[in-house]
Design an enzyme around this catalytic site. Structure first.
Site, PDB file in Angstrom:
ATOM      1  N   CYS A  53      37.807  35.982  41.602  1.00  0.00           N
ATOM      2  CA  CYS A  53      36.724  36.804  41.079  1.00  0.00           C
ATOM      3  C   CYS A  53      36.915  37.084  39.587  1.00  0.00           C
ATOM      4  O   CYS A  53      38.027  36.970  39.048  1.00  0.00           O
ATOM      5  CB  CYS A  53      36.661  38.136  41.813  1.00  0.00           C
ATOM      6  SG  CYS A  53      36.166  38.050  43.531  1.00  0.00           S
ATOM      7  N   GLU A  55      36.832  39.958  37.971  1.00  0.00           N
ATOM      8  CA  GLU A  55      37.707  41.102  37.665  1.00  0.00           C
ATOM      9  C   GLU A  55      39.168  40.720  37.753  1.00  0.00           C
ATOM     10  O   GLU A  55      39.993  41.136  36.952  1.00  0.00           O
ATOM     11  CB  GLU A  55      37.468  42.259  38.646  1.00  0.00           C
ATOM     12  CG  GLU A  55      36.048  42.706  38.803  1.00  0.00           C
ATOM     13  CD  GLU A  55      35.357  42.002  39.952  1.00  0.00           C
ATOM     14  OE1 GLU A  55      35.234  40.756  39.917  1.00  0.00           O
ATOM     15  OE2 GLU A  55      34.930  42.696  40.881  1.00  0.00           O
ATOM     16  N   CYS A  87      34.409  43.484  44.852  1.00  0.00           N
ATOM     17  CA  CYS A  87      34.768  43.230  46.246  1.00  0.00           C
ATOM     18  C   CYS A  87      36.040  44.002  46.610  1.00  0.00           C
ATOM     19  O   CYS A  87      36.753  44.526  45.745  1.00  0.00           O
ATOM     20  CB  CYS A  87      34.950  41.732  46.479  1.00  0.00           C
ATOM     21  SG  CYS A  87      36.516  41.086  45.892  1.00  0.00           S
TER      22      CYS A  87
END
Ligand code: THU
Length: 131
Positions: A53, A55, A87
């Protein structure tokens, strides 16, 4: 660095997202106390579970360059109509280093909302739990 500027750095990262499978680009920008910003985008993989992801890309870039305990604020943005909420795996990874992190979460119209990681991950499991 204003919140708007940090969010805009995250939006800039959308152009680098590698998303042939989901077609869902995500951008991130992580601000450190010294003013350094680490950016990230999502990078997908044919073995879908190997995707990272946006982040976590930003976080591992920062940690790999010596930052650990000075994270102030993270912007994470997407192009969807709803805010691009981090998430669960990203919430957990961020909690390890910055349980008090401030978050800017953006959507496709470039509006963002501000909250904290503790809002998204109350009673998180972190390093202190292992003491
Ligand atoms: N994604 C992120 O980059 N960050 C999140 O917190 C949510 C999901 C990415 C992973 C994948 O490339 C795409 O969004 C669709 O799940």
């Amino acid at each position: 660095m204003t919140d708007r500027q940090l969010a805009d750095l995250a939006y800039e990262m959308l152009q680098f997202s590698y998303v042939p499978y989901s077609k869902f680009p995500v951008g991130a920008a992580l601000l450190c106390a010294d003013g350094t910003v680490y950016t990230g985008c999502n990078v997908e993989n044919a073995a879908y579970g190997s995707t990272i992801c946006a982040e976590r890309t930003a976080l591992v870039k920062a940690v790999s360059e010596g930052h650990r305990d000075d994270f102030v604020r993270l912007a994470v943005v997407g192009l969807s109509s709803d805010y691009c909420w981090p998430c669960g795996a990203c919430r957990q990874m961020l909690y390890e280093f910055a349980p008090n992190l401030e978050l800017l979460v953006g959507r496709g119209d470039r509006q963002f909302t501000k909250l904290t990681l503790a809002d998204l991950l109350p009673h998180g499991f972190g390093p202190k739990a292992l003491n």
